[in-house]
Design a protein around this motif. Structure first.
Motif, PDB file in Angstrom:
ATOM      1  N   THR A 114       9.378   7.560  -7.992  1.00  0.00           N
ATOM      2  CA  THR A 114       9.411   6.940  -6.653  1.00  0.00           C
ATOM      3  C   THR A 114      10.827   6.923  -6.099  1.00  0.00           C
ATOM      4  O   THR A 114      11.773   6.572  -6.811  1.00  0.00           O
ATOM      5  CB  THR A 114       8.922   5.470  -6.724  1.00  0.00           C
ATOM      6  N   LEU A 115      10.930   7.267  -4.826  1.00  0.00           N
ATOM      7  CA  LEU A 115      12.204   7.125  -4.120  1.00  0.00           C
ATOM      8  C   LEU A 115      12.086   5.946  -3.157  1.00  0.00           C
ATOM      9  O   LEU A 115      11.140   5.879  -2.361  1.00  0.00           O
ATOM     10  CB  LEU A 115      12.501   8.418  -3.348  1.00  0.00           C
ATOM     11  N   LEU A 116      13.019   4.990  -3.245  1.00  0.00           N
ATOM     12  CA  LEU A 116      13.034   3.844  -2.329  1.00  0.00           C
ATOM     13  C   LEU A 116      14.289   3.912  -1.476  1.00  0.00           C
ATOM     14  O   LEU A 116      15.406   3.834  -2.008  1.00  0.00           O
ATOM     15  CB  LEU A 116      13.032   2.530  -3.117  1.00  0.00           C
ATOM     16  N   LEU A 117      14.093   4.046  -0.180  1.00  0.00           N
ATOM     17  CA  LEU A 117      15.236   4.214   0.728  1.00  0.00           C
ATOM     18  C   LEU A 117      15.319   3.066   1.714  1.00  0.00           C
ATOM     19  O   LEU A 117      14.331   2.765   2.404  1.00  0.00           O
ATOM     20  CB  LEU A 117      15.019   5.470   1.576  1.00  0.00           C
ATOM     21  N   GLU A 118      16.468   2.422   1.787  1.00  0.00           N
ATOM     22  CA  GLU A 118      16.674   1.473   2.892  1.00  0.00           C
ATOM     23  C   GLU A 118      17.288   2.252   4.058  1.00  0.00           C
ATOM     24  O   GLU A 118      18.123   3.132   3.849  1.00  0.00           O
ATOM     25  CB  GLU A 118      17.596   0.326   2.453  1.00  0.00           C
ATOM     26  N   PHE A 119      16.862   1.923   5.271  1.00  0.00           N
ATOM     27  CA  PHE A 119      17.379   2.687   6.416  1.00  0.00           C
ATOM     28  C   PHE A 119      17.544   1.772   7.630  1.00  0.00           C
ATOM     29  O   PHE A 119      17.083   0.623   7.625  1.00  0.00           O
ATOM     30  CB  PHE A 119      16.448   3.863   6.747  1.00  0.00           C
ATOM     31  N   GLY A 120      18.195   2.326   8.680  1.00  0.00           N
ATOM     32  CA  GLY A 120      18.415   1.571   9.916  1.00  0.00           C
ATOM     33  C   GLY A 120      17.357   1.879  10.950  1.00  0.00           C
ATOM     34  O   GLY A 120      16.240   1.376  10.875  1.00  0.00           O
ATOM     35  N   ASP A 121      17.688   2.768  11.888  1.00  0.00           N
ATOM     36  CA  ASP A 121      16.802   2.953  13.043  1.00  0.00           C
ATOM     37  C   ASP A 121      16.053   4.283  13.074  1.00  0.00           C
ATOM     38  O   ASP A 121      15.318   4.536  14.008  1.00  0.00           O
ATOM     39  CB  ASP A 121      17.645   2.889  14.333  1.00  0.00           C
ATOM     40  N   ASN A 122      16.242   5.115  12.066  1.00  0.00           N
ATOM     41  CA  ASN A 122      15.819   6.507  12.232  1.00  0.00           C
ATOM     42  C   ASN A 122      14.529   6.884  11.518  1.00  0.00           C
ATOM     43  O   ASN A 122      14.394   8.001  11.043  1.00  0.00           O
ATOM     44  CB  ASN A 122      16.919   7.429  11.702  1.00  0.00           C
ATOM     45  N   LEU A 123      13.571   5.967  11.463  1.00  0.00           N
ATOM     46  CA  LEU A 123      12.390   6.198  10.624  1.00  0.00           C
ATOM     47  C   LEU A 123      11.725   7.554  10.894  1.00  0.00           C
ATOM     48  O   LEU A 123      11.401   8.298   9.961  1.00  0.00           O
ATOM     49  CB  LEU A 123      11.377   5.063  10.804  1.00  0.00           C
ATOM     50  N   GLU A 124      11.531   7.884  12.174  1.00  0.00           N
ATOM     51  CA  GLU A 124      10.795   9.123  12.489  1.00  0.00           C
ATOM     52  C   GLU A 124      11.504  10.355  11.917  1.00  0.00           C
ATOM     53  O   GLU A 124      10.875  11.208  11.268  1.00  0.00           O
ATOM     54  CB  GLU A 124      10.685   9.270  14.004  1.00  0.00           C
ATOM     55  N   THR A 125      12.810  10.439  12.131  1.00  0.00           N
ATOM     56  CA  THR A 125      13.566  11.590  11.619  1.00  0.00           C
ATOM     57  C   THR A 125      13.536  11.613  10.097  1.00  0.00           C
ATOM     58  O   THR A 125      13.380  12.679   9.487  1.00  0.00           O
ATOM     59  CB  THR A 125      15.043  11.504  12.091  1.00  0.00           C
ATOM     60  N   ILE A 126      13.664  10.444   9.487  1.00  0.00           N
ATOM     61  CA  ILE A 126      13.653  10.382   8.020  1.00  0.00           C
ATOM     62  C   ILE A 126      12.300  10.866   7.499  1.00  0.00           C
ATOM     63  O   ILE A 126      12.221  11.653   6.544  1.00  0.00           O
ATOM     64  CB  ILE A 126      13.959   8.939   7.538  1.00  0.00           C
ATOM     65  N   MET A 127      11.225  10.431   8.152  1.00  0.00           N
ATOM     66  CA  MET A 127       9.865  10.863   7.747  1.00  0.00           C
ATOM     67  C   MET A 127       9.739  12.384   7.811  1.00  0.00           C
ATOM     68  O   MET A 127       9.113  12.995   6.950  1.00  0.00           O
ATOM     69  CB  MET A 127       8.814  10.247   8.671  1.00  0.00           C
ATOM     70  N   GLN A 128      10.339  12.973   8.843  1.00  0.00           N
ATOM     71  CA  GLN A 128      10.249  14.432   8.996  1.00  0.00           C
ATOM     72  C   GLN A 128      10.967  15.135   7.842  1.00  0.00           C
ATOM     73  O   GLN A 128      10.463  16.109   7.282  1.00  0.00           O
ATOM     74  CB  GLN A 128      10.864  14.869  10.331  1.00  0.00           C
ATOM     75  N   ILE A 129      12.133  14.615   7.476  1.00  0.00           N
ATOM     76  CA  ILE A 129      12.881  15.235   6.371  1.00  0.00           C
ATOM     77  C   ILE A 129      12.093  15.069   5.074  1.00  0.00           C
ATOM     78  O   ILE A 129      11.961  16.017   4.282  1.00  0.00           O
ATOM     79  CB  ILE A 129      14.296  14.606   6.228  1.00  0.00           C
ATOM     80  N   VAL A 130      11.534  13.869   4.872  1.00  0.00           N
ATOM     81  CA  VAL A 130      10.745  13.625   3.651  1.00  0.00           C
ATOM     82  C   VAL A 130       9.547  14.580   3.615  1.00  0.00           C
ATOM     83  O   VAL A 130       9.252  15.183   2.576  1.00  0.00           O
ATOM     84  CB  VAL A 130      10.280  12.145   3.584  1.00  0.00           C
ATOM     85  N   ALA A 131       8.869  14.718   4.729  1.00  0.00           N
ATOM     86  CA  ALA A 131       7.670  15.573   4.775  1.00  0.00           C
ATOM     87  C   ALA A 131       8.021  17.008   4.391  1.00  0.00           C
ATOM     88  O   ALA A 131       7.234  17.696   3.725  1.00  0.00           O
ATOM     89  CB  ALA A 131       7.058  15.523   6.166  1.00  0.00           C
ATOM     90  N   ARG A 132       9.212  17.462   4.791  1.00  0.00           N
ATOM     91  CA  ARG A 132       9.633  18.829   4.460  1.00  0.00           C
ATOM     92  C   ARG A 132       9.925  18.971   2.965  1.00  0.00           C
ATOM     93  O   ARG A 132       9.666  20.005   2.371  1.00  0.00           O
ATOM     94  CB  ARG A 132      10.887  19.199   5.262  1.00  0.00           C
ATOM     95  N   CYS A 133      10.464  17.909   2.358  1.00  0.00           N
ATOM     96  CA  CYS A 133      10.923  18.002   0.961  1.00  0.00           C
ATOM     97  C   CYS A 133       9.854  17.582  -0.047  1.00  0.00           C
ATOM     98  O   CYS A 133       9.872  18.015  -1.196  1.00  0.00           O
ATOM     99  CB  CYS A 133      12.162  17.142   0.751  1.00  0.00           C
ATOM    100  N   PHE A 134       8.949  16.706   0.359  1.00  0.00           N
ATOM    101  CA  PHE A 134       7.920  16.188  -0.559  1.00  0.00           C
ATOM    102  C   PHE A 134       6.541  16.453   0.067  1.00  0.00           C
ATOM    103  O   PHE A 134       6.009  15.592   0.777  1.00  0.00           O
ATOM    104  CB  PHE A 134       8.079  14.683  -0.766  1.00  0.00           C
ATOM    105  N   ALA A 135       5.968  17.616  -0.259  1.00  0.00           N
ATOM    106  CA  ALA A 135       4.722  18.002   0.402  1.00  0.00           C
ATOM    107  C   ALA A 135       3.581  17.018   0.096  1.00  0.00           C
ATOM    108  O   ALA A 135       2.842  16.612   0.996  1.00  0.00           O
ATOM    109  CB  ALA A 135       4.358  19.412  -0.010  1.00  0.00           C
ATOM    110  N   ASP A 136       3.433  16.606  -1.184  1.00  0.00           N
ATOM    111  CA  ASP A 136       2.242  15.821  -1.552  1.00  0.00           C
ATOM    112  C   ASP A 136       2.518  14.341  -1.779  1.00  0.00           C
ATOM    113  O   ASP A 136       1.692  13.632  -2.350  1.00  0.00           O
ATOM    114  CB  ASP A 136       1.635  16.378  -2.871  1.00  0.00           C
TER     115      ASP A 136
END
Ligand code: SAM
Length: 278
Positions: A236-258
């Motif tokens: 599991t990766l646990l990331l704390e973040f500020g305002d960029n949820l949508e962009t972060i989700m896009q990067i995650v989706a590219r790197c972690f398909a399933d």
């Protein structure tokens, strides 16, 4: 300073100097109890006790530094996080209550594993790693930071809370050189460079802990890209973040398909932690 204050007069003097802070009386009392090395309740019980000249001077000095904007935790040299007392200094970010959510999630995942191995990258004061080790004695951790001074303080905090046998401290750039683990905890710098140089937080807390590059995502992005090869099976990766949820989700989706993605919200109902379960 000719007039010698008693406790009550000192508190009142502190209150008038700190009138622009959120809670002048509380802060004045906290600072006076720090200088006198007594609990706050002692002050209330001894209002007419005279201060020594040394204590009076120390108190007025510390109140003036607070008035100038220095955060209370740096003046006191310690701060509470997850019910534990952490030493803090100018080399580390002051632990924030929002980050307790990340620790809670990491504890709940760790409790389900036989012998969890966890990496806390950008450990700062060690607040995440030490709290997790304290609550989950079977967990082993690697706590890393690029800042050697932060690591020294984190190590001191782990000794203070008797968790040093569970935690290995390493100076590392994000995940570079770290082994595969079950959980990666990452509260990395996530302000933009512009925010770091314009917000009040940037006046007092280390830029190394705040500045996440032009869009705030420099370290988070790099961590997502490299995390997969540092996670064990079902990690599991646990990331704390500020305002960029949508962009972060896009990067995650590219790197972690399933992977399964879960967003956790803080008490202000803001999305705060992204959990990537593989
Ligand atoms: C936002 S602070 C978080 C500190 C602590 N984990 C907390 O939750 O309060 C980010 C931390 O990341 C560290 N850091 C910055 N760049 C880093 C890098 N390239 N590799 C590892 N740590 C880094 C900083 O020194 C700082 O301690």
């Amino acid at each position: 300073m000719n007039h010698k204050y008693n406790v009550l007069e000192a508190i009142d003097a502190g209150v008038s100097l700190l009138e622009r802070t959120d809670n002048p009386r509380l802060e004045s009392e906290v600072l006076l109890s720090h200088i006198l090395n007594v609990p706050r309740s002692w002050l209330i019980a001894h209002p007419s006790k005279p201060l020594s000249l040394t204590n009076q001077t120390q108190f007025i000095n510390i109140v003036n530094r607070r008035k100038e904007g220095l955060p209370l935790p740096y003046l006191l040299g310690h701060w509470e996080f997850f019910g534990l007392d952490f030493l803090v200094d100018k080399h580390v970010l002051i632990p924030r209550p929002e980050t307790e959510l990340l620790v809670e999630i990491a504890i709940s995942i760790s409790n389900k594993l036989k012998r969890p191995l966890v990496a806390d990258i950008g450990t700062g004061s060690g607040n995440i790693a030490v709290s997790l080790a304290y609550k989950v004695p079977k967990a082993l951790l690697i706590a890393s930071d690029i800042s050697f001074n932060a690591l020294l303080l984190a190590k001191t905090n782990s000794l203070k809370h008797k968790t040093s046998r569970q935690i290995q401290f390493v100076q590392a750039d994000l995940l570079k050189g770290l082994p595969k683990v079950d959980i990666i905890c990452a509260n990395l710098p996530y302000l933009t460079t512009h925010e770091t140089f314009t917000l009040e937080v940037g006046l007092n807390e280390p830029h190394l802990a705040l500045n996440g590059g032009h869009n705030g995502l420099k370290y988070i992005k790099q961590t997502i890209i490299t995390a997969k090869s540092h996670l064990r099976e079902h990690g599991t990766l646990l990331l704390e973040f500020g305002d960029n949820l949508e962009t972060i989700m896009q990067i995650v989706a590219r790197c972690f398909a399933d992977a399964k993605l879960t967003t956790h919200y803080d008490l202000a109902r803001r999305p705060r932690i992204l959990q990537v379960s593989t």
